[in-house]
Enzyme design. Structure first.
Site, PDB file in Angstrom:
ATOM      1  N   PHE A 125       7.634  -1.524  -1.598  1.00  0.00           N
ATOM      2  CA  PHE A 125       8.460  -0.510  -0.950  1.00  0.00           C
ATOM      3  C   PHE A 125       8.941  -0.895   0.433  1.00  0.00           C
ATOM      4  O   PHE A 125       9.912  -0.342   0.947  1.00  0.00           O
ATOM      5  CB  PHE A 125       7.684   0.813  -0.842  1.00  0.00           C
ATOM      6  CG  PHE A 125       6.563   0.785   0.170  1.00  0.00           C
ATOM      7  CD1 PHE A 125       6.804   1.001   1.517  1.00  0.00           C
ATOM      8  CD2 PHE A 125       5.254   0.530  -0.234  1.00  0.00           C
ATOM      9  CE1 PHE A 125       5.770   0.957   2.450  1.00  0.00           C
ATOM     10  CE2 PHE A 125       4.216   0.473   0.690  1.00  0.00           C
ATOM     11  CZ  PHE A 125       4.484   0.698   2.036  1.00  0.00           C
ATOM     12  N   SER A 181       0.419  -5.450  -3.135  1.00  0.00           N
ATOM     13  CA  SER A 181      -0.998  -5.355  -2.802  1.00  0.00           C
ATOM     14  C   SER A 181      -1.842  -6.371  -3.558  1.00  0.00           C
ATOM     15  O   SER A 181      -1.424  -6.923  -4.583  1.00  0.00           O
ATOM     16  CB  SER A 181      -1.506  -3.945  -3.116  1.00  0.00           C
ATOM     17  OG  SER A 181      -1.557  -3.745  -4.523  1.00  0.00           O
ATOM     18  N   GLU A 198       8.854   2.100  -7.216  1.00  0.00           N
ATOM     19  CA  GLU A 198       9.242   3.459  -7.622  1.00  0.00           C
ATOM     20  C   GLU A 198       9.412   4.382  -6.418  1.00  0.00           C
ATOM     21  O   GLU A 198       9.992   5.469  -6.540  1.00  0.00           O
ATOM     22  CB  GLU A 198       8.197   4.034  -8.581  1.00  0.00           C
ATOM     23  CG  GLU A 198       6.818   4.301  -8.001  1.00  0.00           C
ATOM     24  CD  GLU A 198       5.926   3.062  -7.870  1.00  0.00           C
ATOM     25  OE1 GLU A 198       4.762   3.210  -7.467  1.00  0.00           O
ATOM     26  OE2 GLU A 198       6.413   1.935  -8.183  1.00  0.00           O
ATOM     27  N   ARG A 199       8.953   3.948  -5.252  1.00  0.00           N
ATOM     28  CA  ARG A 199       9.055   4.786  -4.054  1.00  0.00           C
ATOM     29  C   ARG A 199      10.428   4.718  -3.391  1.00  0.00           C
ATOM     30  O   ARG A 199      10.822   5.647  -2.689  1.00  0.00           O
ATOM     31  CB  ARG A 199       7.969   4.379  -3.053  1.00  0.00           C
ATOM     32  CG  ARG A 199       6.562   4.648  -3.564  1.00  0.00           C
ATOM     33  CD  ARG A 199       5.526   4.002  -2.666  1.00  0.00           C
ATOM     34  NE  ARG A 199       4.174   4.226  -3.161  1.00  0.00           N
ATOM     35  CZ  ARG A 199       3.105   3.596  -2.698  1.00  0.00           C
ATOM     36  NH1 ARG A 199       3.232   2.706  -1.717  1.00  0.00           N
ATOM     37  NH2 ARG A 199       1.907   3.848  -3.191  1.00  0.00           N
ATOM     38  N   GLU A 254      -6.681  -4.578   4.974  1.00  0.00           N
ATOM     39  CA  GLU A 254      -5.305  -4.526   5.453  1.00  0.00           C
ATOM     40  C   GLU A 254      -4.921  -3.053   5.598  1.00  0.00           C
ATOM     41  O   GLU A 254      -4.837  -2.326   4.611  1.00  0.00           O
ATOM     42  CB  GLU A 254      -4.358  -5.219   4.481  1.00  0.00           C
ATOM     43  CG  GLU A 254      -2.917  -5.219   4.977  1.00  0.00           C
ATOM     44  CD  GLU A 254      -1.940  -5.822   3.973  1.00  0.00           C
ATOM     45  OE1 GLU A 254      -1.011  -6.515   4.401  1.00  0.00           O
ATOM     46  OE2 GLU A 254      -2.105  -5.572   2.765  1.00  0.00           O
ATOM     47  N   CYS A 306       4.001  -7.309   5.513  1.00  0.00           N
ATOM     48  CA  CYS A 306       2.926  -8.256   5.203  1.00  0.00           C
ATOM     49  C   CYS A 306       2.762  -9.284   6.313  1.00  0.00           C
ATOM     50  O   CYS A 306       1.749  -9.973   6.373  1.00  0.00           O
ATOM     51  CB  CYS A 306       3.181  -8.946   3.870  1.00  0.00           C
ATOM     52  SG  CYS A 306       4.672  -9.962   3.848  1.00  0.00           S
ATOM     53  N   LYS A 324      12.063  -5.081 -11.259  1.00  0.00           N
ATOM     54  CA  LYS A 324      11.449  -3.751 -11.192  1.00  0.00           C
ATOM     55  C   LYS A 324      11.158  -3.437  -9.731  1.00  0.00           C
ATOM     56  O   LYS A 324      10.191  -3.919  -9.150  1.00  0.00           O
ATOM     57  CB  LYS A 324      10.144  -3.677 -11.995  1.00  0.00           C
ATOM     58  CG  LYS A 324       9.681  -2.222 -12.175  1.00  0.00           C
ATOM     59  CD  LYS A 324       8.173  -2.069 -12.265  1.00  0.00           C
ATOM     60  CE  LYS A 324       7.516  -1.968 -10.924  1.00  0.00           C
ATOM     61  NZ  LYS A 324       7.859  -0.734 -10.141  1.00  0.00           N
TER      62      LYS A 324
END
Length: 409
Positions: free
Chosen positions: A60, A137, A87-88, A292, A192, A84
């Site tokens: 996201f 993640s 979804e957020r 993290e 990241c 893909k």
């Protein structure tokens, strides 16, 4: 959808477009190798060929840049691509696909699917998909790497990070403090490559109060508001997790000279806001250091020497990025030679390489053999085909032209 500031959104797009520009140089990057005369009458040459169908699963936090890490290079290598997005915030990926079609990308070359776990497993399991790129993640990355690899696919996964900035007392103080604040709290810490740990060496520990005051001045508001320095985090669950990890540091003995929990933003009272937070007196065994946090939180550790600081970095399992702030070339050289981290900045807080290089996170931050974009990305989205030919010299016969009337011999 994402909530980031306008200036950060512009950077999101521009850094992605740099990858597109680099992909346009594929005609030279894809050149193969040739060796004539490997033995008598025999030649060998190697060419790069497409894999077929490749896929990407994106996070996201950079809804434009990270898709652009993937499909442009995959497409110019001759592959079709299934993307893909998170979804957020899937809207940016849809806009990119629309623009790709308007630019002339043929139908079916870039495809987008939506969803969560079922869509991810579809990509991992479908026999026609040959390679998977993932950024996100650790939990998701490990699942995708194991499931995709089990099904015979190439997989590259960029995952979690804990990026350290080592501050030596000889560093340019003004520049270093500004760099630390920007790298820790920009994008609300949701990158990241965010510099989420500062290791203050020797007398540099005396700079912590000034660091706190600079962070305190940052403006937290809606991302589209003028003068916004950081916007909200992505979800209520993310906000709750960040605040829990801050509290865990307090519970384990750390200090919080700047606490961004409970911040109220006028006009956005129900937003997912966490203000800049600095946790000092942090020890490597604390949960707030091990995990993290992925929010606007800077952990501050102290070290007596550069050697001790290097040990702290190398004992951490992640290897995405790090930085050193110093005016000593010898110290910088020692640091870059001895730290086991994939991307290093010297007086550069977020050392994300430009696209002619590759994004080279390592250790616990990366799974796979070939990194993202650059030459490594080209290798990931293509495979070698080597051809050896034999044309015997004696078969190349020449004869004079027959000008007489054909007759029986």
């Amino acid at each position: 959808e994402q909530g980031k500031t306008l200036i950060d959104a512009e950077g999101d797009v521009i850094r992605g477009l740099q990858i597109v520009e680099h992909a346009c140089s594929v005609t030279s990057l894809q050149m193969g190798e040739t060796m004539p005369g490997v033995t008598k009458d025999m030649d060998t040459y190697s060419i790069r060929v497409p894999l077929g169908v490749c896929a990407g699963i994106t996070p996201f936090n950079f809804p434009a840049m990270i898709p652009l890490w993937m499909f442009p290079l995959a497409n110019v290598c001759g592959n079709t691509f299934v993307l893909k997005p998170s979804e957020r915030d899937p809207g940016a990926a849809m806009m990119l696909a629309r623009m790709a079609m308007e630019a002339g990308l043929p139908a079916g070359v870039l495809n987008i699917i939506h969803g969560t776990h079922d869509s991810v497993n579809f990509i991992c399991d479908h026999p026609d998909i040959r390679a998977i790129s993932f950024v996100g993640s650790n939990q998701a990355g490990q699942h995708i790497y194991e499931r995709g690899s089990k099904n015979g696919k190439r997989v590259q996964c960029n995952m979690a990070a804990k990026n350290h900035g080592v501050v030596l007392p000889d560093a340019n103080k003004e520049n270093t403090l500004n760099q630390l604040v920007g790298a820790a709290f920009g994008a609300a810490g949701q990158r990241c490559m965010a510099l989420s740990v500062a290791v203050m060496v020797g007398e540099a520990r005396n700079w912590i109060p000034e660091l706190v005051e600079r962070a305190r001045k940052l403006r937290v508001t809606g991302g589209t508001e003028s003068g916004a320095d950081l916007g909200p985090v992505i979800t209520p669950a993310s906000k709750a997790r960040i605040e829990r990890l801050i509290q865990s540091g307090i519970d384990e003995g750390a200090s919080v000279p700047l606490d961004g929990r409970g911040i109220k933003v006028e006009g956005y009272e129900n937003g997912n806001f966490v203000g800049p937070t600095i946790i000092s007196d942090v020890k490597p065994n604390m949960e707030c250091y091990r995990e993290e946090i992925f929010g606007p939180v800077l952990n501050v550790l102290e070290a007596d020497t550069l050697d001790e600081a290097i040990t702290i970095l190398n004992d951490n399992p992640y290897g995405n990025g790090c930085a050193i702030f110093t005016n000593s070339g010898a110290a910088a050289r020692k640091f870059t030679n001895e730290v086991d981290v994939g991307q290093i900045g010297v007086n550069v807080p977020i050392p994300v390489p430009l696209p002619m290089f590759s994004f080279t996170g390592s250790r616990g931050s990366f799974l796979g053999d070939a990194n993202f974009y650059g030459k490594a990305g080209l290798n990931f989205y293509s495979q070698w085909k080597t051809v050896t030919t034999l044309w015997k010299e004696e078969d190349a016969k020449t004869a004079a032209a027959e000008v007489a009337m054909p007759r029986m011999q």
